[in-house]
Design a protein around this motif. Structure first.
Motif, PDB file in Angstrom:
ATOM      1  N   LEU A  12       0.833  -1.203   0.000  1.00 47.50           N
ATOM      2  CA  LEU A  12       0.000   0.000   0.000  1.00 47.50           C
ATOM      3  C   LEU A  12       0.866   1.251   0.000  1.00 47.50           C
ATOM      4  CD1 LEU A  12      -2.718  -1.085   2.575  1.00 47.50           C
ATOM      5  CD2 LEU A  12      -2.981  -0.877   0.099  1.00 47.50           C
ATOM      6  N   SER A  47      -0.124  -6.489   3.018  1.00 45.82           N
ATOM      7  CA  SER A  47       0.646  -5.344   2.518  1.00 45.82           C
ATOM      8  C   SER A  47       2.019  -5.336   3.170  1.00 45.82           C
ATOM      9  CB  SER A  47      -0.083  -4.036   2.816  1.00 45.82           C
ATOM     10  OG  SER A  47       0.631  -2.937   2.289  1.00 45.82           O
ATOM     11  N   SER A 105      -1.317  -2.023  -5.609  1.00 47.73           N
ATOM     12  CA  SER A 105      -2.381  -1.586  -4.706  1.00 47.73           C
ATOM     13  C   SER A 105      -3.426  -0.723  -5.393  1.00 47.73           C
ATOM     14  CB  SER A 105      -1.782  -0.827  -3.513  1.00 47.73           C
ATOM     15  OG  SER A 105      -1.178   0.384  -3.936  1.00 47.73           O
TER      16      SER A 105
END
Length: 313
Positions: A12, A47, A105
């Motif tokens: 992310l 992530s 992402s």
């Protein structure tokens, strides 16, 4: 700790800019939408981020499992972004199943849990990749696929070697080419899934020409280390690596000649990957129709594919 859910690994971004105004507020909203799209299909989103990034991101992304990256800032990685090898290792460690996915992402998934399960099931004996379909702005129908990037990769973890992608970081050019090229060179079965169910909001590229050239040189050295010694790719590698080793890289050569060689090398790698595919599959979910049991050629023309084993054709 391993997980029974389908695992989708990404990194992310704390500073994504998207939307009509191309600002961080639009970027955060769009990235949250992308993450939820995978979660709504039953996936566990993992992530990989630095500790500082995790502190800022975690409150805004419930249900996301964060894994710490040890990446630090360097000349080749000035922002200290997570390495691709770390994403591969996280996927291998956290999935209880054989298969996991790596994606960016900012890729939006618009299929349901059944389609996602089919994709994971059909990657048990190899790899499935998908080009992103471009869309702008969010809410409009996806347009055309971007054929020179591999934005969703679903693979059996036993085929993946994190060490092959050491030195390549998230958001950098070339890593996806190298990733799939080396799998194809090892004769791992590969399926090209053409699907607007995985789309991406068009934006300005995050890398510049210098980063692109650095990636070219890194890929060239890595392929030479892997003893790629046949075909047009090898011929280009020979020239590029010889020039690097000899230190004969004047500014005009880097700016002009290397760019030309890089484009040719990239095109040759993409062509090799595509030619190595065992199947090309079209996957839509605009409307559900009874699926065909057999393929006509290599292209599936049904609108909806459910529980089809592409490898047993």
């Amino acid at each position: 700790m391993e997980n029974d859910q389908h695992v989708v690994v990404m990194s992310l971004s704390p500073f994504m800019r998207r939307g009509f105004r191309n600002d961080e507020e639009g970027g955060r909203a769009y990235q949250r939408t992308c993450v939820r799209s995978w979660q709504d299909a039953g996936a566990l989103v993992i992530s990989v981020n630095t500790p500082a990034e995790i502190s800022s991101l975690e409150p805004s992304y419930p249900g996301v499992l964060f894994v710490e990256s040890t990446a630090t800032k360097s000349t080749s990685n000035p922002k200290g972004l997570p390495n691709i090898s770390e994403l591969i290792s996280a996927g291998q460690a956290k999935t209880k199943n054989e298969v996991f996915a790596i994606t960016n992402s900012d890729v939006l998934y618009e299929g349901d849990s059944g389609i996602l399960s089919d994709l994971f099931s059909n990657a048990r004996e190899g790899v499935i990749f998908s080009h992103r379909f471009e869309r702008s702005p969010i809410g409009t129908a996806p347009g055309l696929p971007y054929l020179y990037g591999f934005d969703v990769i679903i693979a059996n973890k036993r085929f993946l070697l994190p060490s092959e992608l050491e030195g390549f970081f998230i958001g950098s050019p070339w890593w996806d080419y190298l990733f799939l090229y080396l799998l194809a060179a090892r004769n791992v079965p590969i399926i090209n899934c053409i699907s607007p169910l995985m789309s991406h909001m068009t934006h300005d590229q995050a890398w510049n020409n210098e980063a692109w050239l650095q990636g070219l040189f890194a890929v060239s050295r890595r392929l030479r280390e892997m003893a790629v010694d046949e075909g047009p790719v090898a011929a280009l590698l020979g020239y590029i690596c010889h020039s690097l080793d000899a230190g004969r890289m004047p500014a005009f050569a880097v700016g002009d000649m290397m760019t030309s060689f890089g484009i040719t090398l990239g095109t040759a790698m993409v062509s090799y990957i595509n030619q190595s595919c065992s199947h090309v599959v079209r996957l839509d979910a605009i409307e559900r129709r009874p699926r065909s049991r057999k393929l006509t050629g290599n292209l599936v023309k049904t609108k909806y594919i459910h529980a089809m084993n592409f490898l047993d054709m």
